[in-house]
Design an enzyme around this catalytic site. Structure first.
Site, mmCIF file in Angstrom:
data_model
loop_
_atom_site.group_PDB
_atom_site.id
_atom_site.type_symbol
_atom_site.label_atom_id
_atom_site.label_comp_id
_atom_site.label_asym_id
_atom_site.label_seq_id
_atom_site.Cartn_x
_atom_site.Cartn_y
_atom_site.Cartn_z
ATOM 1 N N HIS A 56 0.833 -1.204 0.000
ATOM 2 C CA HIS A 56 0.000 0.000 0.000
ATOM 3 C C HIS A 56 0.870 1.257 0.000
ATOM 4 O O HIS A 56 0.627 2.192 -0.783
ATOM 5 C CB HIS A 56 -0.909 -0.010 1.227
ATOM 6 C CG HIS A 56 -1.722 1.230 1.399
ATOM 7 N ND1 HIS A 56 -3.043 1.330 1.013
ATOM 8 C CD2 HIS A 56 -1.394 2.449 1.926
ATOM 9 C CE1 HIS A 56 -3.487 2.548 1.287
ATOM 10 N NE2 HIS A 56 -2.505 3.244 1.847
ATOM 11 N N GLU A 57 1.868 1.283 0.863
ATOM 12 C CA GLU A 57 2.728 2.464 0.949
ATOM 13 C C GLU A 57 3.581 2.622 -0.302
ATOM 14 O O GLU A 57 3.791 3.742 -0.793
ATOM 15 C CB GLU A 57 3.594 2.391 2.206
ATOM 16 C CG GLU A 57 2.807 2.449 3.504
ATOM 17 C CD GLU A 57 1.885 3.660 3.566
ATOM 18 O OE1 GLU A 57 2.328 4.788 3.252
ATOM 19 O OE2 GLU A 57 0.710 3.498 3.918
ATOM 20 N N HIS A 111 1.536 4.309 -2.978
ATOM 21 C CA HIS A 111 1.459 5.770 -2.904
ATOM 22 C C HIS A 111 2.635 6.404 -3.646
ATOM 23 O O HIS A 111 2.470 7.408 -4.360
ATOM 24 C CB HIS A 111 1.484 6.226 -1.447
ATOM 25 C CG HIS A 111 0.153 6.180 -0.756
ATOM 26 N ND1 HIS A 111 -0.989 6.749 -1.270
ATOM 27 C CD2 HIS A 111 -0.208 5.636 0.452
ATOM 28 C CE1 HIS A 111 -2.001 6.564 -0.432
ATOM 29 N NE2 HIS A 111 -1.554 5.885 0.615
ATOM 30 N N GLU A 159 -6.318 6.814 -1.514
ATOM 31 C CA GLU A 159 -6.267 5.674 -0.597
ATOM 32 C C GLU A 159 -6.820 4.414 -1.250
ATOM 33 O O GLU A 159 -6.261 3.326 -1.110
ATOM 34 C CB GLU A 159 -7.040 5.998 0.686
ATOM 35 C CG GLU A 159 -6.338 6.978 1.601
ATOM 36 C CD GLU A 159 -4.989 6.471 2.065
ATOM 37 O OE1 GLU A 159 -4.860 5.266 2.346
ATOM 38 O OE2 GLU A 159 -4.042 7.276 2.119
#
Length: 298
Positions: free
Chosen positions: A169-170, A173, A226
């Site tokens: 997920h990070e 980004h 997100e």
């Protein structure tokens, strides 16, 4: 981002950039080996061979107002400052730390699939560090600078699959350049600019990106960002052989931590959990289960 004053893990390795240090600096051997392995894996695979299985948009063209390299350089500087602060507090994990080795192992499996989402990732100098803190937090800055706090591993009792979902997920980004987009939108709004500002050159916004490097750790991503990172991270982790069902169990844990008034919920202040987030992941898990099985998952 706030840091605990509680020294949990001593380190001698903070404050030096990977690509600036001497080749003979023995204290950096473990990280250098990790970096070489990750970079070699990216170059060897040439990105994922199959098309993306999750559906995400192309992102705002406003990000073009901030030069990617400028932002990545600003992020690298901010990252080294954070490591130096952690070292001064005795909280930066040393290469032999078991939890850091665990994170390195996860990153080594995820990184080869990053270039599918951003060609720049082929040349990123990836780093993964662990900071001893009760804070529940993790991030990946532009250019592949990853940090986890021990609190997110310990307090949520993350499995490797769940930790991979957070890392994916990070990374998403950074790969989807959400920081670049948010900074561009913010500065364009402040200056009354639009895409037409490109006609004037990128210098002003590029300079602002450098000055705003400290804000990279506190940027508020949009709900769309997100969702984007959830889905791209889900696919990254599945391609790396991590069980996509862990994305659901991860956010269920996050929800319980929120409901229990958990300590140091920095991650949840910028990544709120909720039923719709979990439902969207549940809808997308079947799309990547084939990738998980191809990677050796069961």
């Amino acid at each position: 981002m706030q840091h605990t004053d509680l020294p949990l893990i001593p380190s001698e390795n903070a404050g030096t950039c990977l690509h600036c240090r001497s080749a003979g600096a023995g204290a950096w051997q473990a990280r250098r080996a990790f970096l070489r392995l990750g970079t070699a894996a990216v170059l060897a695979t040439g990105g994922a061979s199959a098309l993306a299985q999750v559906n995400v948009g192309g992102g705002s063209r406003l990000r073009q107002l901030v030069p990617a390299q400028t932002l990545e350089e600003a992020a690298a500087e901010q990252y080294q400052q954070l490591l130096a602060k952690a070292k001064a507090q005795g909280a930066l994990a040393q290469p032999g730390n078991p939890q850091l080795r665990r994170l390195h192992a996860i990153a080594q499996r995820l990184i080869p699939h990053a270039a599918q989402w951003n060609e720049r990732a082929r040349s990123w100098r990836w780093e993964v560090n662990l900071i001893g803190s009760k804070e529940i937090n993790a991030f990946c800055m532009p250019g592949g600078k990853i940090a986890f706090y021990t609190g997110i591993l310990d307090q949520l009792q993350l499995t490797d699959d769940e930790a991979a979902m957070i890392m994916g997920h990070e990374m998403a980004h950074a790969l989807r350049e959400h920081s670049r987009e948010q900074l561009a939108k913010s500065q364009a709004t402040n200056l009354g600019l639009s895409l037409g500002a490109q006609l004037l050159g990128l210098g002003d916004l590029g300079n602002m990106a450098v000055k705003m490097g400290a804000q990279l750790l506190t940027l508020q991503f949009s709900r769309s960002d997100e969702s984007d990172a959830d889905l791209v991270g889900l696919e990254l982790a599945a391609r790396a052989g991590y069980n996509p069902q862990a994305a659901v169990s991860l956010w269920q844990k996050m929800g319980r931590a929120t409901g229990g008034g958990g300590q140091g919920l920095a991650f949840l202040s910028t990544h709120p959990s909720g039923p719709e987030r979990i439902r969207e992941l549940e809808r997308n898990v079947p799309k990547v289960e084939g990738l998980y099985r191809q990677a050796g998952g069961r």
